[in-house]
Design a protein around this motif. Structure first.
Motif, PDB file in Angstrom:
ATOM      1  N   ILE A 339       0.838  -1.192   0.000  1.00 32.90           N
ATOM      2  CA  ILE A 339       0.000   0.000   0.000  1.00 32.90           C
ATOM      3  C   ILE A 339       0.879   1.249   0.000  1.00 32.90           C
ATOM      4  O   ILE A 339       1.742   1.415   0.871  1.00 32.90           O
ATOM      5  N   ASP A 377      -2.694   4.994   1.753  1.00 32.20           N
ATOM      6  CA  ASP A 377      -3.807   5.144   0.819  1.00 32.20           C
ATOM      7  C   ASP A 377      -4.934   4.189   1.224  1.00 32.20           C
ATOM      8  O   ASP A 377      -4.889   2.993   0.921  1.00 32.20           O
ATOM      9  N   LYS A 379      -7.974   3.925   0.167  1.00 33.49           N
ATOM     10  CA  LYS A 379      -8.687   3.330  -0.975  1.00 33.49           C
ATOM     11  C   LYS A 379      -7.937   2.109  -1.499  1.00 33.49           C
ATOM     12  O   LYS A 379      -8.540   1.084  -1.833  1.00 33.49           O
ATOM     13  N   SER A 380      -6.611   2.200  -1.565  1.00 31.36           N
ATOM     14  CA  SER A 380      -5.813   1.058  -2.030  1.00 31.36           C
ATOM     15  C   SER A 380      -5.922  -0.118  -1.065  1.00 31.36           C
ATOM     16  O   SER A 380      -5.976  -1.275  -1.486  1.00 31.36           O
ATOM     17  N   ASP A 383      -9.395  -1.604  -1.682  1.00 23.00           N
ATOM     18  CA  ASP A 383      -9.434  -2.319  -2.971  1.00 23.00           C
ATOM     19  C   ASP A 383      -8.721  -3.663  -2.865  1.00 23.00           C
ATOM     20  O   ASP A 383      -9.181  -4.675  -3.424  1.00 23.00           O
ATOM     21  N   SER A 384      -7.587  -3.696  -2.155  1.00 24.54           N
ATOM     22  CA  SER A 384      -6.855  -4.956  -1.957  1.00 24.54           C
ATOM     23  C   SER A 384      -7.706  -5.935  -1.161  1.00 24.54           C
ATOM     24  O   SER A 384      -7.774  -7.129  -1.489  1.00 24.54           O
TER      25      SER A 384
END
Length: 547
Positions: A339, A377, A379-380, A383-384
């Motif tokens: 990340i 992050d 959002k990252s 998403d992961s």
């Protein structure tokens, strides 16, 4: 090359201490590997007689019954028969002074880094410049990021001494990068063990279980805020049964309650299980029962990070911050996800270093203030999580790839060989190089802005041209709510004022702007604080970096 001498103090090689630290676990793991994977005909230890008996008991427990030669301050010259002294810390300058200039070519000294952010660690590293260490000595750096930090500390001290004293000659130790190792077979769990662990923890077959394992400290290890917020997002977008296991230990009830309050505010929909990370059975159940491992470190006191390797050995995919030693051990999109992390620009943390050096802040608060300005992050992360939640195949494939990678590269059977090769190289250098007397001048380390010193740790930095935008209609009320949390407001010194955050949100309303446009709306004396305060707003998920 002779048999290396182990500097033995039981505390450095045991996890049975009231205050368990990473260096204790690393030391215990190293000693076990040394006894299992080397075949020296006798043992050498630097210790007293009473502690030698403890070493003898440990060696016997691994079936090692060789003769033990004991060295201490009064018999230190016997180290010339051994050839190498292994010291389980970075402060090898003390051992160099004990060796003395007359004996400097008689044996090598090999130390190892743990944290490099404490005052004592920085002093130890800086003192290498003026202590009688030689090119046949070594300080093992456990990651490339740590080596970069060590080189930076040394460079700053060299510049200082050149300007102050006009020094022209330097005698520095080798700085090899050798990672910590793990005992891979300790983390192999059968389907039967996994099923039993899940049953014991009350988990169903449909639960997707996320694990954090390690010391539970928001100021000294990693702040769980991004983890909790990403779990909330993943829970909303997948409608799966998510469970978070936090297996570790709290230093006190204040920290424990801070975690509880934050979790209940941010992601109460997710089931949370807290296990005692000091208990062996609890740790094994945590590894065996989990589907995904998370370690979102944001702290400068972290240097390597052993738990991601243990997770990979347990066949778990890893979601970790792109930070310090994790960069060397996690392969993005192969055995996990890294990340992106953001740090303020160098020059924006000098006040933090000054507060620490003058005693205004303790070391814990220094780490806490600094880590509060490190953004991940969110959002990252989410998403992961979503990718891994939605695909058991991806979890399996990443887990298998990680298991093989750690077996091939980080099992102690491989790492101990690298130690032995290093010790042999030091002997070769020592035997072929003429000793040069090093003056015994002690100096204090230079206090350095942490965002300069640890510049190699993050993925990048928040720059003037970086574009920012408000995330998911966040308002000033969200900021007020978040900064009431104990695991956030403990670092209120570094937080921007509420009225400044309100102004930032107004500036960014319905649009994205570069950082330079935002800070130009503030007075000159406020600009540096607003600049680094933007990292906090990203860390809290109020702003995000537009890519």
């Amino acid at each position: 090359m002779g048999t290396p001498t182990i500097y033995f103090h039981p505390e450095a090689y045991s996890t049975k201490n009231p205050k368990l630290m990473g260096r204790n676990a690393a030391g215990e793991s190293f000693l076990r590997a040394f006894l299992q994977h080397t075949r020296y005909k006798n043992h050498w230890i630097y210790s007293d007689n009473q502690q030698a008996n403890i070493f003898r008991d440990i060696a016997n427990s691994f079936g090692r019954n060789e003769e033990i030669s004991i060295v201490n301050r009064s018999t230190i010259n016997k180290l010339s028969q051994s050839g190498t002294l292994f010291y389980p810390g970075p402060d090898i300058f003390n051992q160099a002074y004990n060796r003395g200039s007359d004996n400097s070519s008689k044996w090598s000294i090999c130390g190892i880094t743990h944290t490099t952010s404490s005052e004592q660690a920085m002093f130890s590293i800086s003192s290498l410049i003026t202590s009688p260490v030689e090119s046949w000595d070594a300080l093992i750096c456990t990651s490339n990021a740590v080596k970069s930090n060590v080189e930076h500390l040394l460079s700053r001290q060299v510049d200082y001494l050149k300007n102050r004293l006009g020094i022209t000659k330097l005698h520095l130790p080798q700085l090899p990068v050798i990672p910590l190792g793990i005992h891979v077979d300790d983390f192999s769990f059968s389907d039967k063990q996994k099923n039993k662990a899940r049953k014991d923890l009350g988990l169903s077959v449909n639960d997707v279980v996320f694990l954090y394992l390690g010391r539970l400290s928001f100021h000294a290890k990693s702040n769980p805020f991004p983890l909790y917020k990403a779990l909330k997002i993943a829970n909303e977008k997948t409608n799966k049964n998510l469970v978070l296991i936090e297996c570790g230990w709290f230093a006190n009830d204040f920290i424990k309650n801070a975690y509880i309050n934050a979790f209940n505010l941010i992601c109460p929909e997710v089931k949370r299980i807290v296990l005692d990370g000091i208990d062996n059975v609890s740790r094994e159940n945590a590894w065996a029962a989990s589907d995904v491992f998370c370690s979102l470190s944001d702290n400068i006191q972290e240097t390597f990070g052993i738990t991601p390797l243990e997770a990979k050995a347990s066949s778990l995919p890893v979601v970790a911050s792109d930070w310090n030693g994790y960069k060397d051990t996690i392969r993005n999109s192969i055995d996990g996800f890294l990340i992106p992390s953001l740090m303020p620009k160098p020059g924006l943390g000098a006040d933090l270093a000054l507060r620490h050096s003058t005693g205004v802040d303790t070391y814990d608060m220094y780490c806490g203030h600094t880590s509060s300005l490190i953004a991940l992050d969110i959002k990252s992360i989410a998403d992961s999580f979503i990718q891994l939640i939605n695909s058991s195949t991806l979890r399996t494939d990443m887990g298998l790839a990680g298991k093989q990678h750690v077996r091939d590269n980080f099992d102690w059977s491989k790492i101990i060989t690298r130690y032995q090769e290093l010790w042999g190289e030091l002997s070769s250098i020592r035997n072929s190089t003429k000793a040069v007397y090093s003056t015994n001048v002690k100096v204090h380390p230079v206090e350095i802005d942490p965002f300069e010193s640890f510049n190699s740790y993050p993925t990048g930095r928040l720059e003037f041209h970086s574009n920012l935008q408000i995330c998911s209609n966040h308002t000033i009320d969200d900021y007020r709510k978040y900064i009431q949390l104990d695991l956030i407001n403990y670092a209120k010194y570094v937080f921007p004022q509420t009225e400044d955050v309100e102004k930032i949100l107004l500036i960014l309303k319905d649009k994205s702007l570069p950082v330079s446009s935002i800070i130009n709306e503030f007075t000159e004396n406020k600009k540096p604080f607003i600049m680094r305060g933007l990292n906090i707003l990203i860390k809290l998920g109020i702003l995000f970096l537009v890519k």
